[in-house]
Design an enzyme around this catalytic site. Structure first.
Site, mmCIF file in Angstrom:
data_model
loop_
_atom_site.group_PDB
_atom_site.id
_atom_site.type_symbol
_atom_site.label_atom_id
_atom_site.label_comp_id
_atom_site.label_asym_id
_atom_site.label_seq_id
_atom_site.Cartn_x
_atom_site.Cartn_y
_atom_site.Cartn_z
ATOM 1 N N ASP A 210 0.852 -1.182 0.000
ATOM 2 C CA ASP A 210 0.000 0.000 0.000
ATOM 3 C C ASP A 210 0.895 1.240 0.000
ATOM 4 O O ASP A 210 1.692 1.426 0.923
ATOM 5 C CB ASP A 210 -0.908 -0.011 1.235
ATOM 6 C CG ASP A 210 -1.933 1.107 1.198
ATOM 7 O OD1 ASP A 210 -1.545 2.267 1.432
ATOM 8 O OD2 ASP A 210 -3.116 0.829 0.937
ATOM 9 N N GLU B 277 -4.407 2.354 -4.560
ATOM 10 C CA GLU B 277 -2.943 2.413 -4.442
ATOM 11 C C GLU B 277 -2.364 1.115 -3.873
ATOM 12 O O GLU B 277 -1.223 1.091 -3.414
ATOM 13 C CB GLU B 277 -2.535 3.600 -3.573
ATOM 14 C CG GLU B 277 -2.917 3.492 -2.100
ATOM 15 C CD GLU B 277 -4.311 4.024 -1.799
ATOM 16 O OE1 GLU B 277 -4.542 4.413 -0.635
ATOM 17 O OE2 GLU B 277 -5.165 4.056 -2.710
#
Length: 380
Positions: A256, A299
């Site tokens: 992440d 993301e």
């Protein structure tokens, strides 16, 4: 009873129909294989136009052009097959024969036996290369359509070679192409049927390619070029099943990107896209061919490492971390960092979701611990 004139007209109508219809149906901006297929149809049509005009305009030149275009159409068919099946043998051979056949035909035009024997032998050799291209091992890929091309091309090859032998060595028995002779009628009908079958088979090959491309598009993330979540579930599920079956190590890393919303809000979505693309690029650099990476969502990225233990997985994570920091500073003006969670396959993991849940738990532990770090899942 079918006569030679009717047979030739029927064949020509089919050839011209293919030359007109294929660019409309397939489109000129399609794949290389499809463009070779269209080129073959157009060259066939031009070849028969040259033959029709030969006697009225300039027999030697246009008849030689006819053989040249016929050979070029067969080369195009060979290249279409090569595009769809990959690495077919005979490329240099088929090109050389396509060059030598019209040259020998034109130079020896005054000898009827020579030009008939030479041209038919050359065309038969090119058809043989097409047969070999279809027969060469390609697994299950295109098994049906290449079988049709193989049979049709083989039939044409036998008839063409027979015509060449008859014309070269038994010239008195060989009927000129336009002569109303049963051999010519049979040859024209066979050529019409064979070309129609080859065209339909190549259309099937194009359809197979287009379907595969659509399927790949459906499982690919458009921005990064990595697999999307759907594609990841398919491939990661297979990797999980194989690892369970063969008792092999398997590691999952959920990545992440840190403070990605801040990047979008302060630097703009274009910069955010560049960060995602940079991450995908360096994921490819870090991983082996047997590994898997995908854009998991937003993301987040998922990395699946086959035959990989904890130490090796940590090395991959560290290498990616270092590369992204350096590349981000160099290309974007700011280092890129990420938080990650690592989970290793355990006996208690009965399905992929169990492994993903543990990787996700480890990821959130990394975030809570201050980000820019890797956390490893236990058995919880």
């Amino acid at each position: 009873m079918l006569d030679i004139q009717t047979a030739l007209i029927t064949m020509l109508a089919g050839v011209f129909a293919s030359a007109v219809a294929l660019p409309i149906l397939v489109g000129t901006r399609s794949s290389p294989g499809a463009r070779w297929m269209i080129g073959a149809a157009v060259l066939q049509a031009l070849a028969w136009v040259a033959l029709l005009l030969a006697r009225a305009v300039h027999d030697r030149f246009l008849s030689t052009l006819w053989i040249t275009l016929l050979g070029a159409s067969l080369v195009s068919i060979w290249h279409a097959i090569d595009c769809w099946l990959e690495r077919r043998p005979g490329c240099n051979f088929v090109r050389a024969v396509a060059f030598l056949t019209p040259m020998g035909y034109g130079l020896g035009f005054d000898s009827y036996a020579w030009r008939v024997g030479w041209s038919n032998a050359g065309l038969a050799a090119m058809l043989g290369a097409i047969v070999l291209a279809c027969a060469w091992p390609a697994g299950k890929k295109g098994r049906r359509w290449r079988g049709v091309v193989l049979v049709a091309a083989a039939a044409l090859m036998v008839v063409t070679l027979g015509r060449g032998i008859l014309g070269a060595f038994f010239t008195s028995l060989y009927p000129e192409l336009r002569t109303p002779h049963p051999l010519n009628v049979a040859g024209a009908v066979l050529q019409h049927v064979a070309l129609a079958l080859i065209t339909m088979a190549l259309l099937a090959a194009w359809h197979e390619e287009a379907s595969a491309a659509l399927q790949q598009l459906a499982i690919t993330d458009g921005l990064t070029g990595l697999l999307n979540r759907r594609g990841a579930m398919e491939h990661a599920g297979l990797a999980f099943a194989m690892a369970r079956r063969h008792h092999e190590p398997l590691a999952l890393i959920l990545v992440d990107l840190d403070h990605f919303k801040r990047i979008n809000d302060t630097l703009g979505h274009e910069m955010g896209d560049k960060v995602l693309q940079l991450t995908a690029e360096h994921l490819r650099l870090c991983l082996r061919q047997t590994d898997l990476s995908c854009r998991w969502g937003g993301e987040e990225f998922l990395v699946v490492l086959r035959h990989c233990d904890q130490a090796q997985a940590m090395e991959v994570d560290a290498r990616l971390r270092t590369l992204l920091q350096r590349a981000g500073q160099a290309q974007l003006g700011s280092p890129v960092s990420f938080s990650s969670g690592l989970a290793l396959l355990q006996d208690a993991d009965m399905d992929l979701d169990a492994l993903l849940r543990r990787a996700d738990t480890a990821l959130y532990a990394a975030k809570r611990a201050g980000r820019d770090r890797l956390c490893i899942s236990g058995t919880d």
